[in-house]
Design a protein around this motif. Sequence first.
Motif, PDB file in Angstrom:
ATOM      1  N   PHE A  61       8.315  -3.831   4.620  1.00 13.49           N
ATOM      2  CA  PHE A  61       7.114  -2.892   4.465  1.00 13.49           C
ATOM      3  C   PHE A  61       7.526  -1.859   3.398  1.00 13.49           C
ATOM      4  O   PHE A  61       6.488  -1.348   2.927  1.00 13.49           O
ATOM      5  N   PRO A  62       8.638  -1.500   3.099  1.00 20.24           N
ATOM      6  CA  PRO A  62       8.458  -0.565   2.013  1.00 20.24           C
ATOM      7  C   PRO A  62       8.089  -1.133   0.644  1.00 20.24           C
ATOM      8  O   PRO A  62       7.701  -0.339  -0.311  1.00 20.24           O
ATOM      9  N   GLU A  63       8.002  -2.419   0.549  1.00 18.87           N
ATOM     10  CA  GLU A  63       7.233  -3.002  -0.582  1.00 18.87           C
ATOM     11  C   GLU A  63       6.178  -3.889  -0.482  1.00 18.87           C
ATOM     12  O   GLU A  63       5.077  -3.432  -1.039  1.00 18.87           O
ATOM     13  N   GLN A  64       6.040  -4.285   0.749  1.00 22.52           N
ATOM     14  CA  GLN A  64       4.711  -5.148   1.006  1.00 22.52           C
ATOM     15  C   GLN A  64       3.797  -4.234   1.794  1.00 22.52           C
ATOM     16  O   GLN A  64       2.400  -4.524   1.661  1.00 22.52           O
ATOM     17  N   GLY A  65       3.880  -3.088   2.369  1.00 22.85           N
ATOM     18  CA  GLY A  65       2.987  -2.265   2.841  1.00 22.85           C
ATOM     19  C   GLY A  65       2.810  -2.618   4.192  1.00 22.85           C
ATOM     20  O   GLY A  65       3.594  -3.304   4.993  1.00 22.85           O
ATOM     21  N   PHE A  66       1.812  -1.837   4.679  1.00 26.20           N
ATOM     22  CA  PHE A  66       1.669  -1.989   6.162  1.00 26.20           C
ATOM     23  C   PHE A  66       0.087  -2.546   6.590  1.00 26.20           C
ATOM     24  O   PHE A  66      -0.738  -2.532   5.685  1.00 26.20           O
ATOM     25  N   ASP A  67       0.142  -3.167   7.840  1.00 23.55           N
ATOM     26  CA  ASP A  67      -0.777  -4.229   8.225  1.00 23.55           C
ATOM     27  C   ASP A  67      -1.101  -4.048   9.635  1.00 23.55           C
ATOM     28  O   ASP A  67      -0.418  -4.894  10.391  1.00 23.55           O
ATOM     29  N   GLY A  68      -1.868  -3.150  10.157  1.00 23.65           N
ATOM     30  CA  GLY A  68      -2.186  -2.949  11.555  1.00 23.65           C
ATOM     31  C   GLY A  68      -1.098  -2.427  12.196  1.00 23.65           C
ATOM     32  O   GLY A  68      -1.068  -2.449  13.393  1.00 23.65           O
ATOM     33  N   HIS A  69      -0.096  -1.639  11.657  1.00 21.29           N
ATOM     34  CA  HIS A  69       0.833  -0.977  12.304  1.00 21.29           C
ATOM     35  C   HIS A  69       0.392   0.495  12.947  1.00 21.29           C
ATOM     36  O   HIS A  69      -0.416   0.962  12.256  1.00 21.29           O
ATOM     37  N   ALA A  70       0.745   0.770  14.115  1.00 23.03           N
ATOM     38  CA  ALA A  70       0.435   1.789  14.767  1.00 23.03           C
ATOM     39  C   ALA A  70       0.878   3.161  14.270  1.00 23.03           C
ATOM     40  O   ALA A  70       0.922   4.311  14.248  1.00 23.03           O
ATOM     41  N   ALA A  71       2.259   2.992  13.830  1.00 23.31           N
ATOM     42  CA  ALA A  71       3.206   4.021  13.431  1.00 23.31           C
ATOM     43  C   ALA A  71       4.279   3.618  12.568  1.00 23.31           C
ATOM     44  O   ALA A  71       4.723   2.430  12.629  1.00 23.31           O
ATOM     45  N   LEU A  72       4.816   4.314  11.759  1.00 20.26           N
ATOM     46  CA  LEU A  72       5.974   4.186  10.782  1.00 20.26           C
ATOM     47  C   LEU A  72       7.267   5.180  11.581  1.00 20.26           C
ATOM     48  O   LEU A  72       6.911   6.636  11.626  1.00 20.26           O
ATOM     49  N   VAL A  73       7.972   4.458  12.206  1.00 21.34           N
ATOM     50  CA  VAL A  73       9.013   5.451  12.971  1.00 21.34           C
ATOM     51  C   VAL A  73      10.219   5.470  12.078  1.00 21.34           C
ATOM     52  O   VAL A  73      11.050   4.319  11.889  1.00 21.34           O
ATOM     53  N   MET A  74      10.600   6.476  11.859  1.00 19.84           N
ATOM     54  CA  MET A  74      11.891   6.637  10.697  1.00 19.84           C
ATOM     55  C   MET A  74      12.923   7.388  11.419  1.00 19.84           C
ATOM     56  O   MET A  74      12.942   8.333  12.257  1.00 19.84           O
ATOM     57  N   SER A  75      14.371   6.865  10.906  1.00 15.16           N
ATOM     58  CA  SER A  75      15.418   7.488  11.336  1.00 15.16           C
ATOM     59  C   SER A  75      15.366   8.812  10.460  1.00 15.16           C
ATOM     60  O   SER A  75      14.809   9.020   9.246  1.00 15.16           O
ATOM     61  N   PRO A  76      15.880  10.033  11.156  1.00 14.98           N
ATOM     62  CA  PRO A  76      15.829  11.353  10.443  1.00 14.98           C
ATOM     63  C   PRO A  76      16.470  11.393   9.181  1.00 14.98           C
ATOM     64  O   PRO A  76      16.425  12.510   8.603  1.00 14.98           O
ATOM     65  N   GLY A  77      17.637  10.566   8.851  1.00 15.83           N
ATOM     66  CA  GLY A  77      18.384  10.566   7.800  1.00 15.83           C
ATOM     67  C   GLY A  77      17.789  10.242   6.422  1.00 15.83           C
ATOM     68  O   GLY A  77      17.999  10.434   5.203  1.00 15.83           O
ATOM     69  N   ILE A  78      16.407   9.756   6.469  1.00 19.39           N
ATOM     70  CA  ILE A  78      15.633   9.157   5.482  1.00 19.39           C
ATOM     71  C   ILE A  78      14.699  10.038   4.745  1.00 19.39           C
ATOM     72  O   ILE A  78      13.930  10.741   5.648  1.00 19.39           O
ATOM     73  N   PRO A  79      14.729  10.302   3.467  1.00  9.41           N
ATOM     74  CA  PRO A  79      13.805  11.471   3.004  1.00  9.41           C
ATOM     75  C   PRO A  79      12.449  11.423   3.322  1.00  9.41           C
ATOM     76  O   PRO A  79      11.692  10.203   3.262  1.00  9.41           O
ATOM     77  N   LEU A  80      11.952  12.321   3.886  1.00  6.83           N
ATOM     78  CA  LEU A  80      10.388  12.218   4.405  1.00  6.83           C
ATOM     79  C   LEU A  80       9.750  12.936   3.060  1.00  6.83           C
ATOM     80  O   LEU A  80       8.413  12.460   2.766  1.00  6.83           O
ATOM     81  N   THR A  81      10.119  13.908   2.413  1.00 12.93           N
ATOM     82  CA  THR A  81       9.459  14.707   1.307  1.00 12.93           C
ATOM     83  C   THR A  81      10.088  15.021   0.301  1.00 12.93           C
ATOM     84  O   THR A  81       9.587  14.903  -0.717  1.00 12.93           O
ATOM     85  N   HIS A  82      11.534  15.312   0.305  1.00 14.30           N
ATOM     86  CA  HIS A  82      12.293  15.800  -0.599  1.00 14.30           C
ATOM     87  C   HIS A  82      13.584  14.984  -0.652  1.00 14.30           C
ATOM     88  O   HIS A  82      13.990  14.560   0.676  1.00 14.30           O
ATOM     89  N   PRO A  83      14.556  14.665  -1.757  1.00 16.43           N
ATOM     90  CA  PRO A  83      13.932  15.031  -3.248  1.00 16.43           C
ATOM     91  C   PRO A  83      12.842  14.213  -3.610  1.00 16.43           C
ATOM     92  O   PRO A  83      12.063  14.622  -4.277  1.00 16.43           O
ATOM     93  N   ARG A  84      12.676  12.901  -2.880  1.00 22.06           N
ATOM     94  CA  ARG A  84      11.603  12.288  -3.095  1.00 22.06           C
ATOM     95  C   ARG A  84      11.144  11.515  -1.792  1.00 22.06           C
ATOM     96  O   ARG A  84      11.990  10.857  -1.364  1.00 22.06           O
ATOM     97  N   PRO A  85      10.017  11.202  -1.476  1.00 21.61           N
ATOM     98  CA  PRO A  85       9.696  10.484  -0.076  1.00 21.61           C
ATOM     99  C   PRO A  85      10.289   8.911  -0.295  1.00 21.61           C
ATOM    100  O   PRO A  85      10.177   8.487  -1.342  1.00 21.61           O
ATOM    101  N   HIS A  86      10.918   8.461   0.695  1.00 27.22           N
ATOM    102  CA  HIS A  86      11.080   7.101   0.663  1.00 27.22           C
ATOM    103  C   HIS A  86       9.705   6.201   0.400  1.00 27.22           C
ATOM    104  O   HIS A  86       8.636   6.511   0.890  1.00 27.22           O
ATOM    105  N   ASN A  87       9.591   5.230  -0.271  1.00 26.64           N
ATOM    106  CA  ASN A  87       8.389   4.643  -0.663  1.00 26.64           C
ATOM    107  C   ASN A  87       7.726   3.983   0.637  1.00 26.64           C
ATOM    108  O   ASN A  87       6.528   4.052   0.532  1.00 26.64           O
ATOM    109  N   ALA A  88       8.313   3.731   1.794  1.00 29.99           N
ATOM    110  CA  ALA A  88       7.693   3.402   2.930  1.00 29.99           C
ATOM    111  C   ALA A  88       6.758   4.384   3.426  1.00 29.99           C
ATOM    112  O   ALA A  88       5.557   4.414   3.918  1.00 29.99           O
ATOM    113  N   VAL A  89       7.277   5.571   3.247  1.00 32.79           N
ATOM    114  CA  VAL A  89       6.432   7.018   3.620  1.00 32.79           C
ATOM    115  C   VAL A  89       5.170   6.830   2.502  1.00 32.79           C
ATOM    116  O   VAL A  89       4.181   7.338   3.293  1.00 32.79           O
TER     117      VAL A  89
END
Length: 453
Positions: free
Chosen positions: A55-83
Amino acid sequence: MIPLTHLNGQKIAVLGLSRTGQATALAALAGGAQVDVWDDNPDNPTPDGAQRVNFPEQGFDGHAALVMSPGIPLTHPRPHNAVLLARAAGVPVIGDIELLWREKRSEHPFIGITGTNGKSTTTALLGHVLHHAGIPAAIGGNIGDAVLALDPPPVGAPFVLEVSSYQLDLCRSTEFAAAALLNITPDHLDRHGGLSGYIDAKLRIFARQGIGNLALVGMDDEHGKTISAALGHHSRATVLPVTAARPLEFGISAYGGDLRLNGQHVLDLRRVPRLPGAHNRQNAAVAAGLAWHAGLSADQIAAGITSFPGLAHRQELIGSKNGVSFVNDSKATNADAAAVALRAYSNIFWLAGGQAKDGGLQAVMHDLSTVKGAFVYGQCAADFQTQLAGKPFPTQSFATLEQAFEAALATAEGESIDSATILLAPAAASWDQFTSFEVRGDAFRALADAYLN
């Protein structure tokens, strides 16, 4: 495991398949959800029953939420593409603590502890105090098990959670019945866009508190006083200051080791050997305040703190022999954390090194009066040796922790100093030679045990 029944019939995406992601996927599946997972590392396995979907490449289809592990960048230095794709699709980005809150908020109070340093010790101490008093709290978060891998406690018993700034960034509606901010010193600045972003992330622990909730704020750093005053004006929760620097009639203090709750004497912390140093006095004061809010008496709090066995890798006294003590403070992954350990002992033969953080050893430079020798190692050894040049003790550089340990032990034995301390307080991350600070601490413990036994 805590099945996430509120997700029954929904589809979610889980990003990251280490400890947190694995537990999240399994808990969602157990609750009846359809679970798509992804990890940029193909070696991290797909949980049974989940679908590996890019889904970081294909995108989202009907997903209720993206649940991230806390070690993955949310905002900085750059958001993960899934975000980025989730935001574009209107898919909420949350974490495992948020899911736990949504599942269990009507059955359990949530107690949250954050801060730059001391949160693991404080969380473990509070859990011990509650258990000692017969309250079967569940303890997890940034310490121990991922929250969704915990066994659920009996209805009414609290979840006691160590919460990092990364985890707080992913809490959207979580309300803590009691919450504590121990301290603020610069850390993880690259992940939050600077110090103000880091502080904002920490303050989210108080964001949704209301009447009847408790907010404790450590006052022993430059940011605490400002934060406490601001919360006192704006929060509907009861806001209490916590300090080890002076006695308080209103709030919680541990000045000189005299632990007091709103002026009432509870315990002399100097009689608790597993909590050495002024910083642990503040940790104990925070744990006492949270236990008091949970309904414990002063006597119950004192009994629990006194019986605390300590915590691995946090000023863990491994043992002593021939006048030399071995202390494992591998959790001291930055200079501020190392400084509090250096203030707690005398005649120190100091092991420091690893992967340096911003600021290097700057924060320890005024806390070296009891150091007899420094033994630096690893990726930052040359840099640390340069920073310590000119100090009134020798500094030796080594490739590995084992080499530094052997040199420190030989030096301590050769100088025949009573009550010497070989202290592992690395002031750096472990990732140059070890997969975690726990593995680094285990290596130090093995070296010490080989000598002690």
